[in-house]
Design a protein around this motif. Structure first.
Motif, PDB file in Angstrom:
ATOM      1  N   TYR A  73      61.736  42.935  40.635  1.00 65.01           N
ATOM      2  CA  TYR A  73      60.893  41.862  40.911  1.00 65.01           C
ATOM      3  C   TYR A  73      59.816  42.312  42.018  1.00 65.01           C
ATOM      4  N   GLU A 113      53.937  36.174  35.069  1.00 66.16           N
ATOM      5  CA  GLU A 113      55.104  36.614  35.370  1.00 66.16           C
ATOM      6  C   GLU A 113      56.428  35.788  34.278  1.00 66.16           C
ATOM      7  N   VAL A 142      60.917  39.679  36.377  1.00 70.42           N
ATOM      8  CA  VAL A 142      62.278  39.298  36.274  1.00 70.42           C
ATOM      9  C   VAL A 142      62.977  39.716  35.056  1.00 70.42           C
ATOM     10  N   PHE A 196      64.861  36.598  45.563  1.00 69.82           N
ATOM     11  CA  PHE A 196      64.179  37.588  45.003  1.00 69.82           C
ATOM     12  C   PHE A 196      63.372  38.668  45.619  1.00 69.82           C
ATOM     13  N   ALA A 252      58.732  37.588  31.844  1.00 66.69           N
ATOM     14  CA  ALA A 252      60.085  37.326  31.954  1.00 66.69           C
ATOM     15  C   ALA A 252      60.576  36.676  30.363  1.00 66.69           C
TER      16      ALA A 252
END
Length: 290
Positions: A26, A88, A32, A233, A92
């Motif tokens: 990440y 993002e 992710v 993260f 993911a």
């Protein structure tokens, strides 16, 4: 209880390592990666299949790590090529699809929990010392040392080396990094490949204790994500601590008959508590900023 905590530390070191791999992916490529443990499990089962055929364990380990690195690198290259400009959440979602596909393929190739359990090598099962009558195996020290080494090594690399600065630039401003001459696509693929190889090694390390079938090992992504959430993260030391905490909680729950059957719920409880706490803190901060 002490025996359960020691056993939890063995698992916790592995959880910390998996969480660190999530955080690294990440932080360095802003993804992710839900497919991470499925990739590691694929490499681990390639290794154990080769050892079952009589290949030397260290050569099989090298081939398994290379397989995981190659597979992860291919996924990373695909994301860089076709999803570099997406948000993002979209990236993911792509890794979730890859996780489902890899898990289905792995179960097809290697079998499920009733037909696909394999005997993984366990070179770190010898006792090191005894604490209060509880024997501490080498695997506890190896997993903890590996986790601490990655935490310190990556932290120093990101802050003290030119490569680390390039990787941070890649994560924060990939377009700008490429404009100023940083080979963003190659670095991103390198990060994916490196994380894939590390994940495979961690899977091999924890497989004798946490499960020896493909589905169980690929499913460790839920625990890895729970551990990564402890560090938001981003924070490597907190992620390391989170892995040990989750491992100890699982170990303690396994010693209590009334909740032993529910110990697999621990990662989800960690995720729920952290989500609740952070949302509560955001509401509090917003209220006091008015």
């Amino acid at each position: 209880m002490l025996n359960s905590v020691i056993a939890g530390l063995t698992s916790g070191g592995g959880y910390a390592l998996l969480g660190l791999c999530v955080v690294l992916t990440y932080r360095l490529v802003a993804v992710v990666n839900f497919a991470m443990t499925a990739v590691g499990a694929m490499g681990a089962f390639v290794m154990v299949t080769l050892t079952d055929e009589g290949l030397n364990v260290w050569l099989a380990l090298l081939i398994g790590a290379a397989t995981a690195a190659l597979l992860s690198g291919v996924f990373g290259a695909a994301l860089v090529r076709w999803f570099a400009g997406h948000r993002e959440g979209t990236k993911a979602a792509v890794t979730v699809a890859l996780y489902v596909a890899l898990t289905a393929l792995g179960l097809r190739l290697f079998g499920g929990n009733t037909t696909g359990a394999r005997q993984f090598p366990n070179p770190f099962d010898d006792p090191v010392f005894t604490v209060g009558g509880v024997v501490v195996p080498q695997s506890v020290l190896v997993s903890l040392a590996f986790a601490v080494l990655i935490t310190l090594g990556v932290g120093l690399m990101l802050t003290r080396t030119r490569l680390g600065l390039k990787l941070q630039a890649l994560s924060e401003r990939p377009g700008t990094a490429e404009v100023v001459g940083i080979p963003a696509p190659r670095l991103a693929v390198g990060v994916w490949a490196g994380v894939g190889a590390i994940t495979m090694l961690v899977i091999v390390l924890v497989a004798p204790r946490l499960g020896s079938d493909f589905g169980a090992l690929a499913g460790l992504i839920s625990t890895a994500l729970a551990v990564a959430m402890v560090g938001a993260f981003r924070n490597l030391p907190l992620t390391l601590a989170g892995g040990l905490i989750v491992g100890c909680l699982e170990g303690m729950s396994s010693s209590l008959d009334s909740i032993q059957k529910y110990q697999g719920v621990v990662p989800f409880l960690v995720i729920l508590v952290l989500l609740w706490w952070r949302s509560r803190r955001e509401v509090w901060d917003t209220a006091h900023s008015r």
